[in-house]
Scaffold this motif. Sequence first.
Motif, PDB file in Angstrom:
ATOM      1  N   ALA A  76      10.503  54.673 -19.604  1.00 18.95           N
ATOM      2  CA  ALA A  76      10.902  55.653 -20.619  1.00 18.95           C
ATOM      3  C   ALA A  76      11.741  55.020 -21.721  1.00 18.95           C
ATOM      4  CB  ALA A  76      11.671  56.804 -19.964  1.00 18.95           C
ATOM      5  N   GLY A  77      12.229  53.808 -21.510  1.00 16.77           N
ATOM      6  CA  GLY A  77      13.053  53.155 -22.521  1.00 16.77           C
ATOM      7  C   GLY A  77      14.045  52.204 -21.894  1.00 16.77           C
ATOM      8  N   PRO A  78      14.725  51.391 -22.712  1.00 12.74           N
ATOM      9  CA  PRO A  78      15.690  50.424 -22.183  1.00 12.74           C
ATOM     10  C   PRO A  78      16.835  51.112 -21.451  1.00 12.74           C
ATOM     11  CG  PRO A  78      15.166  49.958 -24.482  1.00 12.74           C
ATOM     12  CD  PRO A  78      14.596  51.300 -24.176  1.00 12.74           C
ATOM     13  N   ARG A  79      17.339  50.459 -20.423  1.00 11.24           N
ATOM     14  CA  ARG A  79      18.467  50.965 -19.647  1.00 11.24           C
ATOM     15  C   ARG A  79      19.396  49.805 -19.306  1.00 11.24           C
ATOM     16  NH1 ARG A  79      16.061  54.800 -21.073  1.00 11.24           N
ATOM     17  NH2 ARG A  79      15.354  56.628 -19.886  1.00 11.24           N
ATOM     18  N   THR A  80      20.671  50.093 -19.166  1.00 10.79           N
ATOM     19  CA  THR A  80      21.611  49.092 -18.682  1.00 10.79           C
ATOM     20  C   THR A  80      21.640  49.114 -17.161  1.00 10.79           C
ATOM     21  OG1 THR A  80      23.511  50.592 -18.626  1.00 10.79           O
ATOM     22  CG2 THR A  80      23.051  49.464 -20.723  1.00 10.79           C
ATOM     23  N   LEU A  84      21.184  52.425 -14.488  1.00  9.30           N
ATOM     24  CA  LEU A  84      20.235  52.424 -13.372  1.00  9.30           C
ATOM     25  C   LEU A  84      20.954  52.528 -12.029  1.00  9.30           C
ATOM     26  CD1 LEU A  84      17.874  49.671 -14.765  1.00  9.30           C
ATOM     27  CD2 LEU A  84      17.341  52.104 -14.567  1.00  9.30           C
ATOM     28  N   ALA A  85      22.115  51.904 -11.920  1.00  8.15           N
ATOM     29  CA  ALA A  85      22.882  52.002 -10.679  1.00  8.15           C
ATOM     30  C   ALA A  85      23.312  53.444 -10.413  1.00  8.15           C
ATOM     31  CB  ALA A  85      24.103  51.091 -10.742  1.00  8.15           C
ATOM     32  N   ILE A  86      23.702  54.141 -11.463  1.00 11.13           N
ATOM     33  CA  ILE A  86      24.079  55.547 -11.318  1.00 11.13           C
ATOM     34  C   ILE A  86      22.877  56.377 -10.869  1.00 11.13           C
ATOM     35  CG2 ILE A  86      24.751  57.621 -12.599  1.00 11.13           C
ATOM     36  CD1 ILE A  86      26.617  55.903 -14.240  1.00 11.13           C
ATOM     37  N   ILE A 111      16.138  43.857 -16.572  1.00  9.57           N
ATOM     38  CA  ILE A 111      17.436  44.449 -16.871  1.00  9.57           C
ATOM     39  C   ILE A 111      18.244  43.338 -17.524  1.00  9.57           C
ATOM     40  CG2 ILE A 111      19.522  45.549 -15.993  1.00  9.57           C
ATOM     41  CD1 ILE A 111      17.936  46.417 -13.544  1.00  9.57           C
ATOM     42  N   ASN A 112      18.681  43.557 -18.737  1.00  9.05           N
ATOM     43  CA  ASN A 112      19.403  42.522 -19.481  1.00  9.05           C
ATOM     44  C   ASN A 112      20.395  43.222 -20.404  1.00  9.05           C
ATOM     45  OD1 ASN A 112      20.235  40.518 -21.326  1.00  9.05           O
ATOM     46  ND2 ASN A 112      18.343  39.369 -21.011  1.00  9.05           N
ATOM     47  N   ASP A 113      21.632  43.345 -19.947  1.00 12.53           N
ATOM     48  CA  ASP A 113      22.629  44.088 -20.717  1.00 12.53           C
ATOM     49  C   ASP A 113      22.943  43.425 -22.053  1.00 12.53           C
ATOM     50  OD1 ASP A 113      22.709  45.930 -18.704  1.00 12.53           O
ATOM     51  OD2 ASP A 113      24.816  45.607 -18.166  1.00 12.53           O
ATOM     52  N   ALA A 114      22.888  42.096 -22.092  1.00  6.87           N
ATOM     53  CA  ALA A 114      23.168  41.407 -23.359  1.00  6.87           C
ATOM     54  C   ALA A 114      22.102  41.746 -24.400  1.00  6.87           C
ATOM     55  CB  ALA A 114      23.231  39.893 -23.126  1.00  6.87           C
ATOM     56  N   GLU A 115      20.840  41.711 -23.978  1.00  8.08           N
ATOM     57  CA  GLU A 115      19.752  42.040 -24.901  1.00  8.08           C
ATOM     58  C   GLU A 115      19.777  43.527 -25.254  1.00  8.08           C
ATOM     59  OE1 GLU A 115      15.096  42.055 -24.222  1.00  8.08           O
ATOM     60  OE2 GLU A 115      15.855  40.011 -24.562  1.00  8.08           O
ATOM     61  N   PHE A 116      20.098  44.378 -24.277  1.00  2.00           N
ATOM     62  CA  PHE A 116      20.219  45.804 -24.545  1.00  2.00           C
ATOM     63  C   PHE A 116      21.252  46.048 -25.646  1.00  2.00           C
ATOM     64  CE2 PHE A 116      22.134  49.927 -24.160  1.00  2.00           C
ATOM     65  CZ  PHE A 116      21.111  50.792 -23.799  1.00  2.00           C
ATOM     66  N   GLU A 138      29.801  53.671 -27.781  1.00  4.17           N
ATOM     67  CA  GLU A 138      28.535  54.027 -27.150  1.00  4.17           C
ATOM     68  C   GLU A 138      28.141  53.021 -26.064  1.00  4.17           C
ATOM     69  OE1 GLU A 138      26.266  56.430 -30.780  1.00  4.17           O
ATOM     70  OE2 GLU A 138      25.860  54.296 -30.472  1.00  4.17           O
ATOM     71  N   LEU A 139      28.302  51.743 -26.363  1.00  5.10           N
ATOM     72  CA  LEU A 139      27.915  50.726 -25.393  1.00  5.10           C
ATOM     73  C   LEU A 139      28.843  50.721 -24.179  1.00  5.10           C
ATOM     74  CD1 LEU A 139      26.890  47.862 -27.827  1.00  5.10           C
ATOM     75  CD2 LEU A 139      25.388  49.100 -26.257  1.00  5.10           C
ATOM     76  N   ARG A 140      30.119  50.975 -24.392  1.00  4.48           N
ATOM     77  CA  ARG A 140      31.037  51.078 -23.255  1.00  4.48           C
ATOM     78  C   ARG A 140      30.656  52.240 -22.356  1.00  4.48           C
ATOM     79  NH1 ARG A 140      36.781  49.922 -26.385  1.00  4.48           N
ATOM     80  NH2 ARG A 140      36.760  47.634 -26.153  1.00  4.48           N
ATOM     81  N   GLU A 141      30.254  53.351 -22.960  1.00  8.74           N
ATOM     82  CA  GLU A 141      29.844  54.510 -22.169  1.00  8.74           C
ATOM     83  C   GLU A 141      28.597  54.210 -21.344  1.00  8.74           C
ATOM     84  OE1 GLU A 141      29.444  57.470 -25.184  1.00  8.74           O
ATOM     85  OE2 GLU A 141      31.550  58.075 -25.088  1.00  8.74           O
ATOM     86  N   LYS A 142      27.808  53.251 -21.786  1.00  8.41           N
ATOM     87  CA  LYS A 142      26.607  52.874 -21.048  1.00  8.41           C
ATOM     88  C   LYS A 142      26.876  51.753 -20.043  1.00  8.41           C
ATOM     89  CE  LYS A 142      23.447  54.467 -24.585  1.00  8.41           C
ATOM     90  NZ  LYS A 142      22.872  55.516 -23.732  1.00  8.41           N
ATOM     91  N   GLY A 143      28.144  51.362 -19.922  1.00 11.04           N
ATOM     92  CA  GLY A 143      28.513  50.395 -18.902  1.00 11.04           C
ATOM     93  C   GLY A 143      28.336  48.947 -19.285  1.00 11.04           C
ATOM     94  N   VAL A 144      28.170  48.650 -20.575  1.00  9.23           N
ATOM     95  CA  VAL A 144      28.019  47.263 -21.007  1.00  9.23           C
ATOM     96  C   VAL A 144      29.398  46.605 -21.027  1.00  9.23           C
ATOM     97  CG1 VAL A 144      27.239  45.748 -22.863  1.00  9.23           C
ATOM     98  CG2 VAL A 144      25.997  47.865 -22.381  1.00  9.23           C
TER      99      VAL A 144
END
Length: 223
Positions: A76-80, A84-86, A111-116, A138-144
Amino acid sequence: MTVPGLQPASALSKPTGPPQELPWSEEGPGGGSEAVPARRRKRSESKGTPPPEAEQDRDADPEAVARTIILRQLSAGPRTRHQLAIKLKDREVPEAAARAVLDRFEELRLINDAEFAELWVRSRAEHRHLGSSTLRRELREKGVADHLIEAALQQLTAADEREAARYLVAKKLARVDRASLDRAEKDKHTRRLVAMLVRKGHAPGVAFGIVAEELNREDDSWE
């Protein structure tokens, strides 16, 4: 451990050409929804049968269940990793199995948080004209992780952010006859436009400067 249906890291490459807005989750920072239409879920519930995402064999291999959930999310789209852990925790996948599968997906760079973070900054800055403050939140809220966020934000220069802020102000003032504005009207526009820029992540000092410049710009000097 093999992961059926996954592409090797060599098959992945960085995007080329102008950034396009990606199909991010519409549910917001917490993570994407399953690709199961609400009407379909409602029909299943009304018939007394569980929705597709609940149709998991309790005796199934938890790692296989985790892979299925993650693949559905990523389709469905990129995920951190955090998102996904949640999702796996919500589906009651055992922590050890979830960690093992997430680690494997990271090894394969699916899964690649840096690229995300890099893609997020490029897309949101280009298409939504957001400033670094909002992008960071926004990125902090996504767990990056913070160091990945700061690295991704290096793509934005001060000039980039000023240009994005100027675009937003110019768009709002496109139909305003600035020459006819008195002091009170200019103050009203200033408060409204500065508040808009700050909400979009632009620094207050930059916001006031851009708004003042654009309110006092001559009509024939606008592009």
